[in-house]
Design an enzyme around this catalytic site. Structure first.
Site, PDB file in Angstrom:
ATOM      1  CD  GLU A 123      58.998  50.546  26.093  1.00 11.07           C
ATOM      2  OE1 GLU A 123      59.597  49.282  26.518  1.00 11.07           O
ATOM      3  OE2 GLU A 123      57.728  50.862  26.121  1.00 11.07           O
ATOM      4  CE  LYS A 179      57.794  48.893  22.937  1.00  6.93           C
ATOM      5  NZ  LYS A 179      57.476  47.576  23.105  1.00  6.93           N
TER       6      LYS A 179
END
Ligand code: 13P
Length: 342
Positions: free
Chosen positions: A178, A220
């Site tokens: 992420e 992400k």
């Protein structure tokens, strides 16, 4: 199961058309911030009651394939005594765990941030795995300022994400990678695109150097949007077009799924943007889906208000956003679905 097979099985279950991930991994300070506006005290028991509400919401397994939990949640139980990770697993939802220890300043690099938590990670992963976790999440954060993120900020954060991802895969845990370029500031859509592209390029270079199998990660990222303070805000179609352009330049086709964070977008914006990507660009090589925290949970917290008598209404609010985002994953969301069944 051998490590490769374990990773493969987890990815297959996490990546399914029409489904996405619920991020319910707020750390103790963050959940306190979410509870404050509804007047709920941030105690371990209230965290437990809230996560039990989320995880047992009827019907969400049709639209949610995985849930990211905070460490505390792994050892908490539902009202009937079932451990919370097991509540998810029994419904076919993969339990995951946030493993980073939050961010702070990158020393000697003003304005850049870095995330902590690599020391002892392999041992912690083993413990989390024993408690049911099959995937992990690590977030690196990039603030946009005149000189940030700097080239060092970009390379140091990429190295962190790659080292984390490698440790996870060695352990048979699927890493969610992420990188979040923040919406704070008055920067333009074009600047966010430029920064996001530089960040993602560096990350995939680092993942390659660290021998991470791209087939067994989930990316992400942020959507490419203008800063919150920018006078010119792009609509869903422009966000979709710019985001997909950046992703096409940076993300190899071997990556199975890209699950966006919501980052402060409203629930409707987050859904509309995701839908615009899937409706407008059905030929991209990855699944484009969601891994939202706030954009799934805001309406739930509003409906709940910390009261037992509101649990059913709060669960319906979660099911609704999960269903609409599931539709957006298929490019089948329409704004008029927001009021259906009300
Ligand atoms: P938001 O969707 O609220 O940005 O949260 C997602 C997340 O997991 C951030 O780390």
């Amino acid at each position: 199961m051998a490590t490769q097979e374990t990773l493969e099985a987890t990815i297959r279950q996490m990546v399914q058309p029409g489904k996405g991930i619920l991020a319910a991994d707020e750390s103790s300070p963050t959940i306190a911030k979410r509870f404050a506006p509804i007047g709920v005290e941030s105690t371990a028991e209230n965290h437990r009651a809230y996560r039990a509400l989320l995880f047992s919401a009827p019907g969400i397994e049709d639209f949610i394939s995985g849930v990211i939990e905070f460490e505390e949640t792994l050892s908490q139980s539902a009202d009937d005594g079932t451990p919370l990770p097991e509540v998810l697993a029994r419904r076919g939802i993969v339990p995951g765990i946030k493993v980073d220890k939050g961010k702070g300043p990158l020393a000697l690099s003003p304005g850049d941030l870095i995330t902590y938590g690599l020391d002892g990670l392999a041992e912690r992963l083993q413990q989390y795995q024993q408690r049911g976790a099959r995937f992990a999440k690590w977030r690196e954060v990039y603030a946009i300022r005149e000189h940030n993120p700097s080239p060092l900020g970009i390379s140091a954060n990429a190295e962190m994400l790659a080292r984390y991802a490698a440790v996870c895969q060695a352990q048979g845990i699927v890493p969610i990678v992420e990188p979040e370029v923040l919406m704070d500031g008055d920067h333009t859509l074009a600047r966010c695109a430029k920064v996001t592209e530089a960040v993602q390029k560096a990350i995939f270079d680092a993942l390659h150097r660290h021998h991470v199998a791209l087939e067994h990660i989930v990316l992400k990222p942020n959507m490419v949007v203008a800063g919150k303070g920018c006078a010119e805000q792009a609509g869903a179609d422009a966000v979709a077009e710019t985001t997909v352009r950046v992703l096409r330049r940076c993300v190899p086709a071997a990556v199975p799924s890209i699950n966006f964070l919501s980052g402060g977008l409203s629930p409707m914006q987050a859904t509309a943007n995701l839908n615009a990507m899937n409706a407008g660009f059905p030929d991209v090589p990855w699944l484009l889906s969601f891994s939202y925290g706030r954009a799934l949970q805001q309406p739930v917290l509003q409906a709940w208000q910390g009261k037992a008598e509101n649990v059913a209404a709060a669960q319906r609010a979660l099911l609704k956003r999960a269903r609409l985002n599931g539709a957006a994953q298929r490019g089948e969301y329409r704004a008029d679905m927001e009021s259906e069944g009300e």
